[in-house]
Design a protein around this motif. Structure first.
Motif, mmCIF file in Angstrom:
data_model
loop_
_atom_site.group_PDB
_atom_site.id
_atom_site.type_symbol
_atom_site.label_atom_id
_atom_site.label_comp_id
_atom_site.label_asym_id
_atom_site.label_seq_id
_atom_site.Cartn_x
_atom_site.Cartn_y
_atom_site.Cartn_z
ATOM 1 N N VAL A 69 10.804 -3.140 1.133
ATOM 2 C CA VAL A 69 10.455 -4.110 0.097
ATOM 3 C C VAL A 69 9.266 -4.165 -0.388
ATOM 4 C CG1 VAL A 69 10.186 -6.794 1.244
ATOM 5 C CG2 VAL A 69 11.193 -6.510 -1.433
ATOM 6 N N GLY A 70 8.774 -4.393 0.617
ATOM 7 C CA GLY A 70 6.629 -4.102 0.392
ATOM 8 C C GLY A 70 6.556 -2.459 -0.770
ATOM 9 N N ARG A 71 7.391 -1.900 -0.291
ATOM 10 C CA ARG A 71 6.959 -0.204 -1.141
ATOM 11 C C ARG A 71 7.798 0.612 -1.962
ATOM 12 N NH1 ARG A 71 3.141 1.560 3.208
ATOM 13 N NH2 ARG A 71 4.516 1.392 4.567
ATOM 14 N N TYR A 72 6.224 0.861 -3.235
ATOM 15 C CA TYR A 72 6.684 1.281 -4.692
ATOM 16 C C TYR A 72 8.348 2.221 -4.016
ATOM 17 C CZ TYR A 72 2.565 -0.611 -6.884
ATOM 18 O OH TYR A 72 2.111 -1.544 -7.703
ATOM 19 N N SER B 47 -0.175 3.398 -1.722
ATOM 20 C CA SER B 47 -0.067 3.051 -2.978
ATOM 21 C C SER B 47 -0.227 1.102 -2.650
ATOM 22 C CB SER B 47 1.615 2.986 -2.404
ATOM 23 O OG SER B 47 1.882 4.579 -2.601
ATOM 24 N N GLU B 49 0.481 -0.869 -0.743
ATOM 25 C CA GLU B 49 1.086 -1.895 -0.323
ATOM 26 C C GLU B 49 0.946 -2.883 0.381
ATOM 27 O OE1 GLU B 49 4.374 1.748 -1.625
ATOM 28 O OE2 GLU B 49 3.061 1.654 0.622
ATOM 29 N N ASN B 50 1.789 -3.735 1.089
ATOM 30 C CA ASN B 50 1.206 -5.347 1.421
ATOM 31 C C ASN B 50 2.184 -4.851 2.666
ATOM 32 O OD1 ASN B 50 1.457 -7.301 3.155
ATOM 33 N ND2 ASN B 50 1.634 -8.241 1.227
ATOM 34 N N LYS B 231 1.364 -6.431 -4.957
ATOM 35 C CA LYS B 231 0.423 -6.454 -4.056
ATOM 36 C C LYS B 231 0.221 -7.000 -3.383
ATOM 37 C CE LYS B 231 -1.050 -2.675 -6.402
ATOM 38 N NZ LYS B 231 -0.289 -0.801 -6.132
ATOM 39 N N GLY B 234 3.732 -7.991 -2.009
ATOM 40 C CA GLY B 234 4.771 -7.366 -1.787
ATOM 41 C C GLY B 234 6.301 -7.008 -2.090
#
Lengths: 376, 376
Positions: A69-72, B47, B49-50, B231, B234
């Motif tokens: 879920v945290g990834r683009y 990227s 990301e969290n 960001k 997340g």
């Protein structure tokens, strides 16, 4: 240059046309009606959604996606495009992914239409054609409908030197009207090839007389076909659609596309949904039965309707100014049934009802009967 | 009018500026690298990301949303807006929801900027400012940076009569640079009030010297603040961000906004995420420790970096043309570590690395050490 504004303490006005846009009217959410009326058992037949939801494969894909879920998202949508290539026999370079097909329609306007141009579409056609035209400051040319459907010959005639795009819907929302392969090819042969023709097939999975429009992409390099996962595939909540066109057109549109316009959950669910033909079959079967049920119900109530090839029916509920579509819509709301008034589409005498489950359709017909008796 | 094109058999060219757009370079997806290298244990720090993912409350909200997967989202985003009102003490009429803050930045350009206008932003600033400007055919004015950060005085000077929007990022991506409240208010007092100032605060949750920019919305009606859930919250996979501005600006932007631009899962997850301050606290704590770890590691390797107030660090890896950022990026890839080369931002000597978990940071530093030794 706008030096006359320099001294002003106000922000400069918005771009041409924007202040006049009346935002798209969305179907009333179930939660909102529950809040307003204190009702619990609501039937929503207002947004042409799939009453079966989506394929269980798509649901599982959403669950699996939670791990990241945290990834683009994958900005290229590689896996979904790979599946589209397999199912529709196109090249990967012909595909544009959209945040719903609404996004596709807008991307086309933003890529190819500027404020000096015109765009052609039909009377009673999907509202987003006019909205996307206005948002880029262009001028819409609305061609009078014939029996509520597209008058393709008149639309071809309406194309001017400054026309850049024609929007066609087959079947059309909110009328459910359709056109044949013969009429379509006659249209394509008449329209100048410099004009981009957008064939919006949002409801094509329901269309019994479907002709394989994809085979015309090679013959007509000015054709773009738009599809959605929001209707028969039942993924409206997730926002995903796609366009198929020449590589050249696709390349240009993708320069304007936001890099992450489609979210990861939508990408995964759509990929899975394309692998479940059984679900599509169930969807069509339910829709076919529901259409017969609604037509029979309307006939019994002495009402006329516009023959439809989609997952909704537009019904004439008015014989005088006292009982128009918006009044019937409001009366139905009070009984917990949400349909769509379509006065905004120039059809004040009609309501549009989406085809639901047997029980939902029955509840609608009973409520409609009650409302009509009260206003007779 | 474009009658000179009537006889052409080609589709008309795209709008001004579009053919020259080089699409945004996204971080390399983990799956893609796995495919290419046959590697299994990949670390992606590309990227911002969290590394903790998102709040468990948000994950649960996504699961709950599956019950309504076939339904369109609430186009008004009522519940999320209600939560934003509560958390940020603004009016509902000041909120615009976006499909990520990328959508917000584009909506601003499409609402207020046309092809005769200019837009001001800084050198080394987030790439989408230039892309959104190009997509509406406008001209970007890139103001030279000072120590890699925004030179606010020079940016105010750069505003011309035809400037409609200034984009500011605080902190900025990919440099991590920031500015103070004093410098910001001096800037706002200098820029003509007819110019819309977009303050992009995508990384603001990590910013130790954060000043409450929201309180300036009343004082400066030409201010728009952009935030994201991608960001610190997340939720990058889901695509959701928002803008805060005057009701007048908000009303105009919402006329251009697609009615269902934010999907149901994003709406639900973002609403839940705003209710979990503990998760934000954990995120900041991990980021703070990771920043120290990376800075110490770089110092040990004799490398310099740009002091950053965000969740990433841009590191100078080059002392000559033989060893530039893109080469180091490619060498790291072979070791299964994805970072971001930023030559496209005019910083060919740098790589940008997102702050990960302790283990991910360690793996990156070890791989970097190996790569640098090999090229010495």
């Amino acid at each position: 240059m706008s030096s006359e504004n320099t001294a002003s303490s106000q922000i400069q006005p918005a771009n041409q046309g924007i202040a006049n846009i009346a935002p798209y009217q969305t179907g009333k959410p179930i939660d909102e009606l529950k809040r307003e009326l204190g009702l619990d058992n609501i039937v929503k037949l207002a947004s042409n959604e799939n009453p079966l939801g989506c394929s269980p494969l798509a649901t599982q894909a959403v669950r699996d996606e939670l791990a990241d879920v945290g990834r683009y998202p994958d900005g290229s949508g590689f896996k979904l495009k790979e599946k589209i290539v397999e199912v529709f026999d196109v090249e990967m370079s012909q595909i544009t992914l959209g945040n719903g097909s609404n996004d596709i329609l807008e991307l086309v306007a933003r890529t190819f239409v500027s404020s000096e141009d015109t765009v052609v579409y039909s009377q009673h056609a999907f509202a987003v054609y006019a909205l996307a035209t206005q948002a880029v400051g262009a001028t819409g040319i609305e061609v009078p409908a014939k029996d509520f459907g597209h008058d393709l010959a008149a639309m071809a005639q309406a194309v001017r030197d400054d026309t850049r795009v024609v929007f066609l819907a087959n079947p059309n929302n909110p009328t459910g009207t359709w056109f044949s392969e013969t009429d379509f090819t006659a249209f394509m042969n008449t329209v100048p090839s410099r004009v981009l023709v957008v064939l919006d097939e949002a409801y094509v999975e329901y269309f019994p007389e479907y002709f394989n429009s994809l085979k015309f992409l090679e013959k007509y390099p000015n054709l773009l076909i738009s599809r959605t996962f929001s209707k028969a595939y039942g993924l409206a909540s997730l926002r995903v659609g796609f366009a198929l066109a020449s590589s050249e057109i696709t390349d240009l549109i993708n320069r304007v596309r936001q890099p992450f316009n489609v979210n990861s959950f939508a990408l995964a669910a759509a990929t899975a949904a394309l692998g479940d033909q059984d679900f599509l079959h169930q969807t069509r079967t339910l829709n076919h039965a529901g259409m017969s049920q609604l037509e029979a119900g309307c006939a019994a109530l002495g009402l006329s309707w516009i023959p439809s090839r989609a997952n909704f029916l537009s019904i004439c509920v008015s014989t005088d100014v006292e009982r128009q579509g918006t009044k019937v819509f409001n009366d139905l709301l009070k009984l917990g049934v949400i349909v769509r008034p379509i006065a905004g589409y120039g059809m004040p005498d009609y309501i549009r009802v989406s085809i639901g489950t047997f029980t939902e359709n029955k509840r609608f017909l009973e409520a409609l009967s009650q409302v009509l008796q009260a206003t007779e």
